[in-house]
Design a protein around this motif. Sequence first.
Motif, PDB file in Angstrom:
ATOM      1  N   PRO A  78       2.007 -35.836  28.952  1.00 51.45           N
ATOM      2  CA  PRO A  78       1.617 -36.846  29.946  1.00 51.45           C
ATOM      3  C   PRO A  78       0.637 -36.328  30.993  1.00 51.45           C
ATOM      4  O   PRO A  78      -0.259 -37.064  31.422  1.00 51.45           O
ATOM      5  N   ASP A  79       0.797 -35.075  31.421  1.00 51.40           N
ATOM      6  CA  ASP A  79      -0.129 -34.526  32.421  1.00 51.40           C
ATOM      7  C   ASP A  79      -1.526 -34.357  31.844  1.00 51.40           C
ATOM      8  O   ASP A  79      -2.524 -34.539  32.544  1.00 51.40           O
ATOM      9  N   CYS A  82      -3.119 -37.767  31.846  1.00 47.72           N
ATOM     10  CA  CYS A  82      -3.609 -38.085  33.193  1.00 47.72           C
ATOM     11  C   CYS A  82      -4.906 -37.352  33.500  1.00 47.72           C
ATOM     12  O   CYS A  82      -5.855 -37.947  34.021  1.00 47.72           O
ATOM     13  N   TYR A 118       0.597 -40.521  24.268  1.00 47.82           N
ATOM     14  CA  TYR A 118       0.503 -40.743  25.716  1.00 47.82           C
ATOM     15  C   TYR A 118      -0.811 -41.433  26.012  1.00 47.82           C
ATOM     16  O   TYR A 118      -1.864 -41.048  25.504  1.00 47.82           O
ATOM     17  N   GLY A 120      -3.138 -42.346  29.259  1.00 44.61           N
ATOM     18  CA  GLY A 120      -3.353 -42.047  30.671  1.00 44.61           C
ATOM     19  C   GLY A 120      -4.258 -43.084  31.300  1.00 44.61           C
ATOM     20  O   GLY A 120      -5.166 -43.611  30.648  1.00 44.61           O
ATOM     21  N   THR A 127      -3.306 -41.460  39.195  1.00 43.33           N
ATOM     22  CA  THR A 127      -3.169 -41.445  37.747  1.00 43.33           C
ATOM     23  C   THR A 127      -1.732 -41.732  37.329  1.00 43.33           C
ATOM     24  O   THR A 127      -0.796 -41.522  38.092  1.00 43.33           O
ATOM     25  N   ALA A 128      -1.588 -42.208  36.106  1.00 47.97           N
ATOM     26  CA  ALA A 128      -0.277 -42.445  35.528  1.00 47.97           C
ATOM     27  C   ALA A 128      -0.379 -42.230  34.027  1.00 47.97           C
ATOM     28  O   ALA A 128      -1.455 -42.412  33.438  1.00 47.97           O
ATOM     29  N   ALA A 129       0.736 -41.834  33.416  1.00 48.18           N
ATOM     30  CA  ALA A 129       0.780 -41.681  31.964  1.00 48.18           C
ATOM     31  C   ALA A 129       1.950 -42.474  31.424  1.00 48.18           C
ATOM     32  O   ALA A 129       2.980 -42.628  32.093  1.00 48.18           O
ATOM     33  N   PHE A 130       1.793 -42.982  30.230  1.00 48.68           N
ATOM     34  CA  PHE A 130       2.798 -43.814  29.578  1.00 48.68           C
ATOM     35  C   PHE A 130       3.082 -43.245  28.202  1.00 48.68           C
ATOM     36  O   PHE A 130       2.156 -42.959  27.444  1.00 48.68           O
ATOM     37  N   ARG A 152      -2.760 -51.098  28.638  1.00 50.97           N
ATOM     38  CA  ARG A 152      -2.689 -50.386  29.927  1.00 50.97           C
ATOM     39  C   ARG A 152      -3.981 -50.576  30.723  1.00 50.97           C
ATOM     40  O   ARG A 152      -3.945 -50.665  31.952  1.00 50.97           O
ATOM     41  N   ALA A 156      -4.286 -52.196  34.433  1.00 49.64           N
ATOM     42  CA  ALA A 156      -4.978 -51.523  35.548  1.00 49.64           C
ATOM     43  C   ALA A 156      -6.044 -52.426  36.154  1.00 49.64           C
ATOM     44  O   ALA A 156      -6.246 -52.433  37.383  1.00 49.64           O
TER      45      ALA A 156
END
Length: 159
Positions: A78-79, A82, A118, A120, A127-130, A152, A156
Motif C-alpha cells: 500500500p505504501d 501511495c 493495491y 493508490g 494519499t490513500a491506498a486501497f 477510485r 477522488a
Amino acid sequence: MSNLHLLAGQAVRQALESGRTVATAESLTAGMVSAVLADTPGASGMLQGGVIAYQNSVKESVLRVPADLLASAGSVDPDVACAMAAGARAVLAADVGISTTGVAGPDAHDGKPVGRVYVGVATAAGTAAFEYSFTGSRPDIRGAACAAALERLLEALSG
C-alpha cells in the motif's frame, strides 16, 4: 459499451466539470487505465499522461518511490501504491494521481498472493491506498484492477 468504458466516461466527465487533471502510474495494468481513459472523448482535457512502471527501477527513478521502501516492502504494497500515485501526480503535474500495483499471476510475487492489488490515489489532500483480492486469470485480474482504479479515480474526482 464495457463497464470499464462507462467508468472512464464518468471519470472524464467529472474531471472536466471540476477542471481537474489526472495522471496514472501503472504496474500490473501496464497502461490499461490510461488507455481506457484516452478512449473517452474529452480525455485530452483532463489526462496529463501516464507512467508504466513495471520494474522497480522505473518506480524508483521516474516516480520517486523510495528505494528503501521497495527493498523492504516489495512492489506490491500500500505504501508503494501511495508513493507511485504521488509520484505520478508530481512528475506529470496533475491534480489527481492514480496508481496500480499487484500480482496478476500465475505466481505469487514478493510474498503476496495472486490477485492481491493495491490502488493508490494522490490529491492535494494527501494519499490513500486501497487493497483488493481478485480471482481469475491474469487478464481477469488486470481488468479488475483497471476497474478498481477507475472507481477510485471517480471517487477522488467526486469528493
